[in-house]
Design a protein around this motif. Structure first.
Motif, PDB file in Angstrom:
ATOM      1  N   TYR A  27       3.460  14.629  16.316  1.00 31.59           N
ATOM      2  CA  TYR A  27       2.377  15.409  16.931  1.00 31.59           C
ATOM      3  C   TYR A  27       2.194  15.025  18.402  1.00 31.59           C
ATOM      4  O   TYR A  27       2.096  15.897  19.278  1.00 31.59           O
ATOM      5  N   CYS A  28       2.135  13.733  18.659  1.00 37.93           N
ATOM      6  CA  CYS A  28       1.926  13.259  20.030  1.00 37.93           C
ATOM      7  C   CYS A  28       3.067  13.682  20.949  1.00 37.93           C
ATOM      8  O   CYS A  28       2.849  14.022  22.120  1.00 37.93           O
ATOM      9  N   ARG A  30       4.878  16.404  20.620  1.00 36.19           N
ATOM     10  CA  ARG A  30       4.725  17.838  20.874  1.00 36.19           C
ATOM     11  C   ARG A  30       3.588  18.130  21.846  1.00 36.19           C
ATOM     12  O   ARG A  30       3.637  19.088  22.612  1.00 36.19           O
ATOM     13  N   GLU A  31       2.543  17.291  21.803  1.00 34.79           N
ATOM     14  CA  GLU A  31       1.368  17.521  22.645  1.00 34.79           C
ATOM     15  C   GLU A  31       1.419  16.745  23.963  1.00 34.79           C
ATOM     16  O   GLU A  31       0.476  16.807  24.755  1.00 34.79           O
ATOM     17  N   ARG A 102      -5.745  20.030  11.361  1.00 31.56           N
ATOM     18  CA  ARG A 102      -5.625  20.725  12.647  1.00 31.56           C
ATOM     19  C   ARG A 102      -6.930  20.665  13.444  1.00 31.56           C
ATOM     20  O   ARG A 102      -7.357  21.644  14.061  1.00 31.56           O
ATOM     21  N   ARG A 104      -9.017  19.068  16.528  1.00 28.25           N
ATOM     22  CA  ARG A 104      -8.962  18.368  17.810  1.00 28.25           C
ATOM     23  C   ARG A 104     -10.306  18.603  18.487  1.00 28.25           C
ATOM     24  O   ARG A 104     -10.564  19.672  19.038  1.00 28.25           O
TER      25      ARG A 104
END
Length: 204
Positions: A27-28, A30-31, A102, A104
């Motif tokens: 995830y990190c 991709r972000e 999901r 944030r």
């Protein structure tokens, strides 16, 4: 400088431990985020917040920091505990990310309508949880009183669940954490914390 902390907790399954780390790293990546610190432990969700190092986590997170978990269940043993923890983090301007759900949530991003809505929802749920606990407590006390049982602890000084945690309590107070949230972190009622501060800490 703001930091990103990843919290990973498992009971016994080593494979689940690896899966959580992979999900967070993926995830990190991709972000475009970088994990500055990992808080990893193998412990049951039934253990106290202190044993699960939740209180340490809250203490270390400052405004503008970011907390990442693979899923909400890693944080607490009950829905109420998770809700109150997220509310505490958003109150302290900490960005919260739960990958599976999901979520944030960034309380400082005034243009992010999703964050605003989620913060409002978690605030309402936290308030509802407190009201339900209060109502159950009152009903239980009323039943006990009707049966002739004595309510409350005997008057006078005695041992407290908070004995030995004076320094920790002072630290939270100095950081501006409310007594209600300190009580949640230390897994006691607000009244227990308030009485402890009045009877044992203010006299020193």
């Amino acid at each position: 400088m703001p930091q990103t902390i990843a919290y990973v907790r498992v009971s016994t399954d080593e494979q689940d431990f690896k899966n959580q780390k992979f999900e967070i790293l993926d995830y990190c990546d991709r972000e475009g985020l970088k994990v500055d610190k990992w808080l990893e432990l193998e412990i049951s969700s039934r253990r106290s917040a202190k044993e699960r190092r939740i209180d340490e986590l809250v203490t270390n997170l400052k405004a503008n920091d970011r907390l990442v978990v693979s899923e909400l269940s890693r944080l607490g043993r009950s829905t109420g505990e998770v809700i109150n923890l997220i509310k505490l983090l958003t109150d302290r301007k900490v960005e919260f990310i739960s990958i599976k759900q999901r979520l944030r949530i960034n309380s400082q991003n005034n243009k992010d309508m999703t964050s605003k809505v989620m913060i409002t929802i978690f605030s309402l749920l936290a308030e509802l949880e407190r009201d339900l606990i209060s109502e159950r407590t009152k009903i239980g006390m009323a039943k006990a009183k009707a049966l002739g049982k004595k309510i409350g602890r005997p008057k006078g000084p005695g041992k407290s669940k908070l004995d030995g945690k004076e320094a920790e309590i002072k630290m939270f107070l100095a950081k501006g954490v409310t007594r209600a949230n300190i009580a949640k972190i230390l897994d006691v009622s607000w009244a227990t914390l308030d009485n402890f501060i009045k009877q044992k800490m203010n006299k020193k």
